[in-house]
Design a protein around this motif. Sequence first.
Motif, PDB file in Angstrom:
ATOM      1  N   MET A   1      49.656 -40.448  30.541  1.00 29.96           N
ATOM      2  CA  MET A   1      51.039 -40.910  30.447  1.00 29.96           C
ATOM      3  C   MET A   1      51.136 -42.301  29.828  1.00 29.96           C
ATOM      4  O   MET A   1      52.138 -42.613  29.239  1.00 29.96           O
ATOM      5  CB  MET A   1      51.674 -40.912  31.830  1.00 29.96           C
ATOM      6  N   ILE A   2      50.111 -43.056  29.956  1.00 28.46           N
ATOM      7  CA  ILE A   2      50.133 -44.389  29.358  1.00 28.46           C
ATOM      8  C   ILE A   2      50.206 -44.269  27.836  1.00 28.46           C
ATOM      9  O   ILE A   2      50.913 -45.000  27.175  1.00 28.46           O
ATOM     10  CB  ILE A   2      48.891 -45.191  29.786  1.00 28.46           C
ATOM     11  N   TYR A   3      49.477 -43.289  27.270  1.00 33.72           N
ATOM     12  CA  TYR A   3      49.473 -43.143  25.825  1.00 33.72           C
ATOM     13  C   TYR A   3      50.839 -42.707  25.281  1.00 33.72           C
ATOM     14  O   TYR A   3      51.252 -43.168  24.246  1.00 33.72           O
ATOM     15  CB  TYR A   3      48.401 -42.132  25.415  1.00 33.72           C
ATOM     16  N   SER A   4      51.524 -41.830  25.993  1.00 35.06           N
ATOM     17  CA  SER A   4      52.829 -41.383  25.513  1.00 35.06           C
ATOM     18  C   SER A   4      53.840 -42.531  25.519  1.00 35.06           C
ATOM     19  O   SER A   4      54.689 -42.611  24.651  1.00 35.06           O
ATOM     20  CB  SER A   4      53.343 -40.214  26.353  1.00 35.06           C
ATOM     21  N   GLU A   5      53.743 -43.431  26.477  1.00 32.08           N
ATOM     22  CA  GLU A   5      54.654 -44.576  26.500  1.00 32.08           C
ATOM     23  C   GLU A   5      54.356 -45.527  25.346  1.00 32.08           C
ATOM     24  O   GLU A   5      55.260 -46.071  24.727  1.00 32.08           O
ATOM     25  CB  GLU A   5      54.533 -45.309  27.833  1.00 32.08           C
ATOM     26  N   GLU A   6      53.095 -45.704  24.998  1.00 36.57           N
ATOM     27  CA  GLU A   6      52.752 -46.586  23.890  1.00 36.57           C
ATOM     28  C   GLU A   6      53.181 -45.989  22.553  1.00 36.57           C
ATOM     29  O   GLU A   6      53.617 -46.691  21.662  1.00 36.57           O
ATOM     30  CB  GLU A   6      51.253 -46.863  23.894  1.00 36.57           C
ATOM     31  N   LYS A   7      53.079 -44.673  22.420  1.00 31.72           N
ATOM     32  CA  LYS A   7      53.494 -44.041  21.174  1.00 31.72           C
ATOM     33  C   LYS A   7      54.999 -44.171  20.963  1.00 31.72           C
ATOM     34  O   LYS A   7      55.455 -44.408  19.863  1.00 31.72           O
ATOM     35  CB  LYS A   7      53.100 -42.563  21.186  1.00 31.72           C
ATOM     36  N   SER A   8      55.777 -44.003  22.000  1.00 27.32           N
ATOM     37  CA  SER A   8      57.219 -44.121  21.843  1.00 27.32           C
ATOM     38  C   SER A   8      57.622 -45.552  21.499  1.00 27.32           C
ATOM     39  O   SER A   8      58.558 -45.777  20.759  1.00 27.32           O
ATOM     40  CB  SER A   8      57.935 -43.651  23.112  1.00 27.32           C
ATOM     41  N   GLY A   9      56.915 -46.532  22.022  1.00 24.69           N
ATOM     42  CA  GLY A   9      57.220 -47.921  21.700  1.00 24.69           C
ATOM     43  C   GLY A   9      56.784 -48.278  20.296  1.00 24.69           C
ATOM     44  O   GLY A   9      57.396 -49.097  19.631  1.00 24.69           O
ATOM     45  N   GLY A  10      55.709 -47.654  19.803  1.00 24.80           N
ATOM     46  CA  GLY A  10      55.230 -47.913  18.455  1.00 24.80           C
ATOM     47  C   GLY A  10      56.082 -47.269  17.382  1.00 24.80           C
ATOM     48  O   GLY A  10      55.989 -47.608  16.219  1.00 24.80           O
ATOM     49  N   LEU A  11      56.898 -46.326  17.754  1.00 23.77           N
ATOM     50  CA  LEU A  11      57.752 -45.649  16.787  1.00 23.77           C
ATOM     51  C   LEU A  11      58.980 -46.487  16.431  1.00 23.77           C
ATOM     52  O   LEU A  11      59.561 -46.330  15.362  1.00 23.77           O
ATOM     53  CB  LEU A  11      58.189 -44.296  17.354  1.00 23.77           C
ATOM     54  N   ALA A  12      59.362 -47.397  17.296  1.00 22.81           N
ATOM     55  CA  ALA A  12      60.572 -48.187  17.067  1.00 22.81           C
ATOM     56  C   ALA A  12      60.403 -49.155  15.892  1.00 22.81           C
ATOM     57  O   ALA A  12      61.335 -49.337  15.107  1.00 22.81           O
ATOM     58  CB  ALA A  12      60.939 -48.954  18.327  1.00 22.81           C
ATOM     59  N   LEU A  13      59.227 -49.756  15.758  1.00 25.77           N
ATOM     60  CA  LEU A  13      59.020 -50.742  14.691  1.00 25.77           C
ATOM     61  C   LEU A  13      59.137 -50.131  13.298  1.00 25.77           C
ATOM     62  O   LEU A  13      59.860 -50.684  12.455  1.00 25.77           O
ATOM     63  CB  LEU A  13      57.670 -51.437  14.876  1.00 25.77           C
ATOM     64  N   PRO A  14      58.497 -49.006  13.002  1.00 28.75           N
ATOM     65  CA  PRO A  14      58.685 -48.422  11.663  1.00 28.75           C
ATOM     66  C   PRO A  14      60.123 -47.992  11.387  1.00 28.75           C
ATOM     67  O   PRO A  14      60.599 -48.119  10.260  1.00 28.75           O
ATOM     68  CB  PRO A  14      57.760 -47.200  11.660  1.00 28.75           C
ATOM     69  N   LEU A  15      60.813 -47.499  12.396  1.00 29.41           N
ATOM     70  CA  LEU A  15      62.212 -47.119  12.195  1.00 29.41           C
ATOM     71  C   LEU A  15      63.077 -48.328  11.864  1.00 29.41           C
ATOM     72  O   LEU A  15      63.960 -48.255  11.003  1.00 29.41           O
ATOM     73  CB  LEU A  15      62.749 -46.410  13.437  1.00 29.41           C
ATOM     74  N   ILE A  16      62.819 -49.438  12.535  1.00 29.85           N
ATOM     75  CA  ILE A  16      63.574 -50.661  12.254  1.00 29.85           C
ATOM     76  C   ILE A  16      63.295 -51.138  10.837  1.00 29.85           C
ATOM     77  O   ILE A  16      64.209 -51.540  10.104  1.00 29.85           O
ATOM     78  CB  ILE A  16      63.230 -51.744  13.295  1.00 29.85           C
ATOM     79  N   VAL A  17      62.036 -51.069  10.408  1.00 31.04           N
ATOM     80  CA  VAL A  17      61.682 -51.501   9.054  1.00 31.04           C
ATOM     81  C   VAL A  17      62.346 -50.605   8.011  1.00 31.04           C
ATOM     82  O   VAL A  17      62.875 -51.087   7.010  1.00 31.04           O
ATOM     83  CB  VAL A  17      60.141 -51.498   8.886  1.00 31.04           C
ATOM     84  N   ILE A  18      62.352 -49.304   8.258  1.00 33.41           N
ATOM     85  CA  ILE A  18      62.985 -48.370   7.318  1.00 33.41           C
ATOM     86  C   ILE A  18      64.488 -48.610   7.247  1.00 33.41           C
ATOM     87  O   ILE A  18      65.081 -48.625   6.161  1.00 33.41           O
ATOM     88  CB  ILE A  18      62.672 -46.914   7.716  1.00 33.41           C
ATOM     89  N   LEU A  19      65.121 -48.817   8.386  1.00 37.25           N
ATOM     90  CA  LEU A  19      66.565 -49.075   8.390  1.00 37.25           C
ATOM     91  C   LEU A  19      66.905 -50.385   7.693  1.00 37.25           C
ATOM     92  O   LEU A  19      67.906 -50.475   6.971  1.00 37.25           O
ATOM     93  CB  LEU A  19      67.088 -49.084   9.829  1.00 37.25           C
ATOM     94  N   LEU A  20      66.076 -51.400   7.875  1.00 43.10           N
ATOM     95  CA  LEU A  20      66.309 -52.669   7.184  1.00 43.10           C
ATOM     96  C   LEU A  20      66.128 -52.510   5.675  1.00 43.10           C
ATOM     97  O   LEU A  20      66.880 -53.100   4.892  1.00 43.10           O
ATOM     98  CB  LEU A  20      65.358 -53.748   7.716  1.00 43.10           C
ATOM     99  N   ALA A  21      65.153 -51.705   5.261  1.00 45.34           N
ATOM    100  CA  ALA A  21      64.955 -51.483   3.830  1.00 45.34           C
ATOM    101  C   ALA A  21      66.143 -50.743   3.228  1.00 45.34           C
ATOM    102  O   ALA A  21      66.608 -51.080   2.136  1.00 45.34           O
ATOM    103  CB  ALA A  21      63.664 -50.696   3.615  1.00 45.34           C
ATOM    104  N   ILE A  22      66.645 -49.737   3.930  1.00 49.05           N
ATOM    105  CA  ILE A  22      67.818 -49.005   3.440  1.00 49.05           C
ATOM    106  C   ILE A  22      69.032 -49.924   3.352  1.00 49.05           C
ATOM    107  O   ILE A  22      69.786 -49.890   2.380  1.00 49.05           O
ATOM    108  CB  ILE A  22      68.098 -47.786   4.344  1.00 49.05           C
TER     109      ILE A  22
END
Length: 55
Positions: A1-22
Amino acid sequence: MIYSEEKSGGLALPLIVILLAIAGILAVLVATGGRHSSTTGRVWVPQAQSQGSGQ
């Protein structure tokens, strides 16, 4: 369960970068398109009538 929480938190940064680029691309398009919006994308093409008059 620790790994699934880290993966969900790591997904936010690329989404923010993509939205800022758009948002940046849209801002550039709005800034450059507002100046010459009436002539943007127009291409002059000669008519084919001049070919027939040469015969």
